[in-house]
Design a protein around this motif. Sequence first.
Motif, PDB file in Angstrom:
ATOM      1  N   TYR A  19      47.770  -4.257  69.692  1.00  7.53           N
ATOM      2  CA  TYR A  19      49.917  -3.665  68.507  1.00  7.53           C
ATOM      3  C   TYR A  19      50.698  -4.359  68.909  1.00  7.53           C
ATOM      4  O   TYR A  19      50.885  -4.470  70.366  1.00  7.53           O
ATOM      5  CB  TYR A  19      49.614  -2.483  68.959  1.00  7.53           C
ATOM      6  N   GLU A  66      52.048   7.337  50.467  1.00  2.77           N
ATOM      7  CA  GLU A  66      52.564   4.900  50.842  1.00  2.77           C
ATOM      8  C   GLU A  66      52.649   5.427  49.456  1.00  2.77           C
ATOM      9  O   GLU A  66      52.323   5.723  48.780  1.00  2.77           O
ATOM     10  CB  GLU A  66      50.847   4.591  51.334  1.00  2.77           C
ATOM     11  N   ASN A  93      53.351   4.017  63.812  1.00  7.58           N
ATOM     12  CA  ASN A  93      53.641   2.431  63.316  1.00  7.58           C
ATOM     13  C   ASN A  93      53.122   1.556  61.960  1.00  7.58           C
ATOM     14  O   ASN A  93      52.971   2.532  61.289  1.00  7.58           O
ATOM     15  CB  ASN A  93      52.267   2.236  63.742  1.00  7.58           C
ATOM     16  N   MET A 105      51.994  -0.306  59.279  1.00  8.69           N
ATOM     17  CA  MET A 105      50.673   0.206  59.180  1.00  8.69           C
ATOM     18  C   MET A 105      50.568  -0.825  57.142  1.00  8.69           C
ATOM     19  O   MET A 105      51.936  -1.126  57.039  1.00  8.69           O
ATOM     20  CB  MET A 105      50.482   1.026  57.768  1.00  8.69           C
ATOM     21  N   CYS A 148      47.778  -0.528  54.612  1.00  8.70           N
ATOM     22  CA  CYS A 148      46.907   0.679  53.866  1.00  8.70           C
ATOM     23  C   CYS A 148      47.690   2.248  54.087  1.00  8.70           C
ATOM     24  O   CYS A 148      47.990   2.449  53.099  1.00  8.70           O
ATOM     25  CB  CYS A 148      45.104   0.855  54.179  1.00  8.70           C
ATOM     26  N   GLY A 149      47.056   2.714  55.742  1.00  4.92           N
ATOM     27  CA  GLY A 149      47.645   3.734  54.890  1.00  4.92           C
ATOM     28  C   GLY A 149      46.038   4.796  55.366  1.00  4.92           C
ATOM     29  O   GLY A 149      46.210   6.539  55.276  1.00  4.92           O
ATOM     30  N   CYS A 198      44.952  -2.005  61.618  1.00 10.05           N
ATOM     31  CA  CYS A 198      46.404  -2.512  61.814  1.00 10.05           C
ATOM     32  C   CYS A 198      47.357  -1.471  63.008  1.00 10.05           C
ATOM     33  O   CYS A 198      47.654  -1.778  63.752  1.00 10.05           O
ATOM     34  CB  CYS A 198      46.987  -3.158  60.667  1.00 10.05           C
ATOM     35  N   CYS A 199      47.630  -0.538  62.170  1.00 11.49           N
ATOM     36  CA  CYS A 199      48.363   0.543  62.959  1.00 11.49           C
ATOM     37  C   CYS A 199      48.116   1.174  63.943  1.00 11.49           C
ATOM     38  O   CYS A 199      48.367   2.279  64.173  1.00 11.49           O
ATOM     39  CB  CYS A 199      48.933   1.085  62.042  1.00 11.49           C
ATOM     40  N   CYS A 257      43.289   4.921  64.366  1.00 13.39           N
ATOM     41  CA  CYS A 257      44.215   4.151  63.440  1.00 13.39           C
ATOM     42  C   CYS A 257      45.014   5.885  63.532  1.00 13.39           C
ATOM     43  O   CYS A 257      44.941   6.271  63.228  1.00 13.39           O
ATOM     44  CB  CYS A 257      43.461   4.376  62.041  1.00 13.39           C
ATOM     45  N   CYS A 266      47.100   6.310  61.509  1.00 11.11           N
ATOM     46  CA  CYS A 266      47.037   6.535  59.136  1.00 11.11           C
ATOM     47  C   CYS A 266      46.319   7.890  59.050  1.00 11.11           C
ATOM     48  O   CYS A 266      46.168   8.651  57.997  1.00 11.11           O
ATOM     49  CB  CYS A 266      46.421   5.417  58.449  1.00 11.11           C
TER      50      CYS A 266
END
Lengths: 304, 259
Positions: A57, B40, B218, B220, B222-223, B229-230, B240, B242
Amino acid sequence: MADLRVTIGQMELRNPVTTASGTCGFGEELAEFFDPGRIGGIFVKGLTLKPREGNPYPRMAETASGMLNSVGLQNKGIDYFTEHIYPRIKDFDTHIIANVNGSTIEDYVDLSEKLNRLEKIPAIELNISCPNVREGGMAFGISCPSASAVTRAVREVWDRTLIVKLSPNVTDIRDIALAVEEAGADAFSLINTLLGMAVDAEKRRPVLATITGGLSGPAIKPIALRMVWQVAQVSRLPIIGIGGIMNATDAIEFMLAGASAIQVGTAIFIDPLAPVKIAEGIGEYLVRHGCSKVSEIIGALRVD
Amino acid sequence: MKRIQDCTISKITWLNTDSYLLELDVPDEIPVLAPGQFAEIRIGNSPDVFLRRPFSFLDADVENRKLVFFIKRIGKGTRHLGELHPGETVNIIYPLGNHFQVPEKGNVLIVGGGSGIAPFILLGKELQKKGVGMTFLLGGKAGSDILLTDRFSQYGDVLITTEDGSKGEKGMVTDHSVFTSDPFPFTMIYACGPEPMMKAVARMSCLKNIPCEVSLENLMACGFGVCLCCIVETTEGNLCVCTEGPVFNTNRLKWQICA
């Protein structure tokens, strides 16, 4: 109601809309928002032989009309997929297409052989274009001999539909497409993300932990359209168009340029219902243009 | 089931130069929301703010179908959102994420730094329902950063630290004298705020030998678990934030605070 069915290799899709690998999980996450039976197919998150933790990250940077990612193929490996995920998704009423990754040609072949045992995977998408891994990935997709070699090796062990996902990070995508076609691919999907970078001026540091990442979203659509058009001019294989498709109009543009189907990717992050809305919008366009079949618009761009 | 809905902004209340409350009218009945969950929010069509932004629920008024978010203006998204007007609509996906574990009994400490107070009214309500005692410890750079104290005091005592000493005790949250109480009266700590603050609080929880839950923020895309990604490093590998979070027991995180 127009006929939306399209053919990719041995698969008949109920409509041209599919979801791009890495943007739709394994389909289950999207099934919380809509019935997968409303779209043509789901390209699941990239698989590798062994589990991968992916890159550190931060892995994401928002950019103008798009985003960069450097996920790096985080996944639990083919065995976990086979045992735990596949049984939950195999009966979705749509095509489940596996995205296949490797560091070596043997990896791609071994993974494809393992997928051979899974009856309800009608196609694989050979990912020779991931920009976020140190070994393999895009390295295979940016030279004709290696793109050809990996495609040929997988073709030997995979009789179902073989789609090869092309990288835009090349001098001339037509050369790679022709090499892959000659090696036995049934279809192309293009484009994967463009290698990009974001900088935090205040911190004087790159935004992504990996410094570079893959750019997606509407920012790349004109490049993707151009590449789909170029490949359609030199190859008769079906093309699955990818790159910044946010709505039905975007999807139709790709089909006019020569794509038989499309993948919706980054748009899903913003609107998980985008794939369904796009499928409906294509149907409306066809009616409005007096087309009875979606195949009438594939490659129907007028350039004279 | 997750919902995607257009909601009308009913009110934006600025609390200081950087922070505001966003109140949304929701078209349908609000489902049960657990403290720590988030939405979101899609902020207009600016190419600059391409992705949605995640925000924890500060509060929900189920009867009047209102959702309230505490938002700090830290970037383009939160700036654009704060510039919208009542009557305009935003699209939200909710409810997302996991939630704080609310015990059946005990006495808890809730530590918020900066925008980290965002999930704590819902948490206060839930704890009060269970009859769990709670104390809020709010930290900021200056007194003007300490917000919503009248709201939090409906659920428990409110302690304050500021770095400049203009309100409450001077220092960081972990400098507060409550941590020197002997015996330490709390059975659990919840924290939300900047990561160094949460790590310092988690270290305190190790010293006191009580569990600590933190809500991570973090980045994000998409959520809802598809972009990966998060992620945060945990004892079970990268997870994740999320979907597996945003709330984590700190013993699952690789913060190495108990060493």
